[in-house]
Design a protein around this motif. Structure first.
Motif, mmCIF file in Angstrom:
data_model
loop_
_atom_site.group_PDB
_atom_site.id
_atom_site.type_symbol
_atom_site.label_atom_id
_atom_site.label_comp_id
_atom_site.label_asym_id
_atom_site.label_seq_id
_atom_site.Cartn_x
_atom_site.Cartn_y
_atom_site.Cartn_z
ATOM 1 N N THR A 3 -7.483 -7.932 0.150
ATOM 2 C CA THR A 3 -6.760 -6.838 0.002
ATOM 3 C C THR A 3 -8.038 -5.724 0.331
ATOM 4 O O THR A 3 -9.136 -5.894 0.061
ATOM 5 N N ASP A 4 -7.508 -4.674 1.086
ATOM 6 C CA ASP A 4 -8.590 -3.533 1.527
ATOM 7 C C ASP A 4 -8.456 -2.403 0.733
ATOM 8 O O ASP A 4 -9.193 -1.511 0.981
ATOM 9 N N GLY A 5 -7.354 -2.251 -0.266
ATOM 10 C CA GLY A 5 -7.461 -0.994 -0.998
ATOM 11 C C GLY A 5 -6.441 -0.173 -0.395
ATOM 12 O O GLY A 5 -6.287 1.076 -0.901
ATOM 13 N N GLN A 6 -6.012 -0.240 0.843
ATOM 14 C CA GLN A 6 -5.090 0.519 1.234
ATOM 15 C C GLN A 6 -3.831 -0.015 1.820
ATOM 16 O O GLN A 6 -2.756 0.637 1.871
ATOM 17 N N LEU A 7 -3.619 -1.321 2.318
ATOM 18 C CA LEU A 7 -2.469 -2.110 2.953
ATOM 19 C C LEU A 7 -1.755 -2.259 1.458
ATOM 20 O O LEU A 7 -2.032 -2.715 0.696
ATOM 21 N N LEU A 8 -0.611 -1.764 2.015
ATOM 22 C CA LEU A 8 0.802 -2.168 1.139
ATOM 23 C C LEU A 8 1.397 -3.398 1.255
ATOM 24 O O LEU A 8 2.118 -4.009 0.368
ATOM 25 N N GLU A 9 1.728 -3.673 2.581
ATOM 26 C CA GLU A 9 2.659 -4.769 3.048
ATOM 27 C C GLU A 9 1.831 -6.135 3.262
ATOM 28 O O GLU A 9 0.560 -6.151 3.809
#
Length: 229
Positions: free
Chosen positions: A66-72
């Motif tokens: 996870t990059d802290g921004q991606l939701l999907e």
């Protein structure tokens, strides 16, 4: 009796009583001088449980960074049913639709809030359309006693109420860890292992299922014969 259920209850209590009771004082066993003891004291098995069967499909586990921004987070294969488990971080189970939804068009798990940045911090478990065999479901009814010991009656009563609330708040997480249902039966007091302050006892009935797998035999030879007309 069933370690997964013991661990699920202890984990829920450690989380729900954080700041009130140290995690190391919430354990399995009977003879605690302080803290909470979680004990499976009795169990029964439903007679009809062995007659229930279901097809057992192959399960797949996918992990995502996870990059802290991606939701999907798109899956590489298509689940045959709904998503079985979503963990973030690993070991913390998320629930739908509160934490995420599954978009069948995109074949993606969609979080409502972007998960915090981390490596392999999301784990998704789901079933593939690949039958492996059948499962016989054995249904257990487990009687649990949660014993609460403290230095004084006021602290004991405060922890007792917080324990009841903690399990009710975390019931969704318990369901994800194999608990089918949990029901409060009664509460009472017993003599403490040490000291004059009596201990509280909360009695619960927990139902769960154990799967007995029967694997389909492998196909070793296929004969194709020409029919006579």
């Amino acid at each position: 009796m069933i370690p997964e259920i013991d661990n699920a209850l202890i984990s829920s209590l450690q989380k729900g009583l954080e700041g009130m009771v140290p995690a190391e004082d919430i354990v399995q066993g009977m003879d605690r001088k302080k803290g909470l003891s979680v004990c499976n004291t009795d169990f029964t098995i439903e007679e009809s449980g062995m007659k229930v069967t279901e097809v057992r499909n192959e399960e797949k586990l996918e992990v995502f960074d996870t990059d802290g921004q991606l939701l999907e987070f798109r899956l590489t294969d298509t689940p045959v049913k709904e998503i079985l488990k979503v963990e973030h971080p690993r070991g913390r189970f998320r629930t739908a639709p509160d934490d995420f939804t599954f978009d069948r068009v995109k074949n993606a798990v969609v979080f409502r809030e972007a998960p915090k940045k981390g490596k392999d911090s999301i784990a998704v478990t789901y079933e593939l359309d690949k039958p492996l065999g059948e499962s016989h479901i054995l249904k257990f009814s487990l009687l649990y006693s949660i014993i609460i010991a403290a230095d004084n009656a006021a602290d004991r009563d405060k922890i007792t109420l917080a324990t009841i609330e903690a399990l009710y708040r975390d019931v969704g997480n318990l369901f994800l860890q194999g608990v089918d249902d949990i029901k409060f039966n009664r509460g009472y007091t017993i003599d403490a292992v040490e000291g004059d302050v009596k201990s509280s006892v909360l009695e619960y009935t927990v139902t769960t299922s154990r799967r007995i797998d029967v694997t389909y035999p492998a196909i070793t030879k296929v004969d194709i014969k020409k029919s006579k007309i």
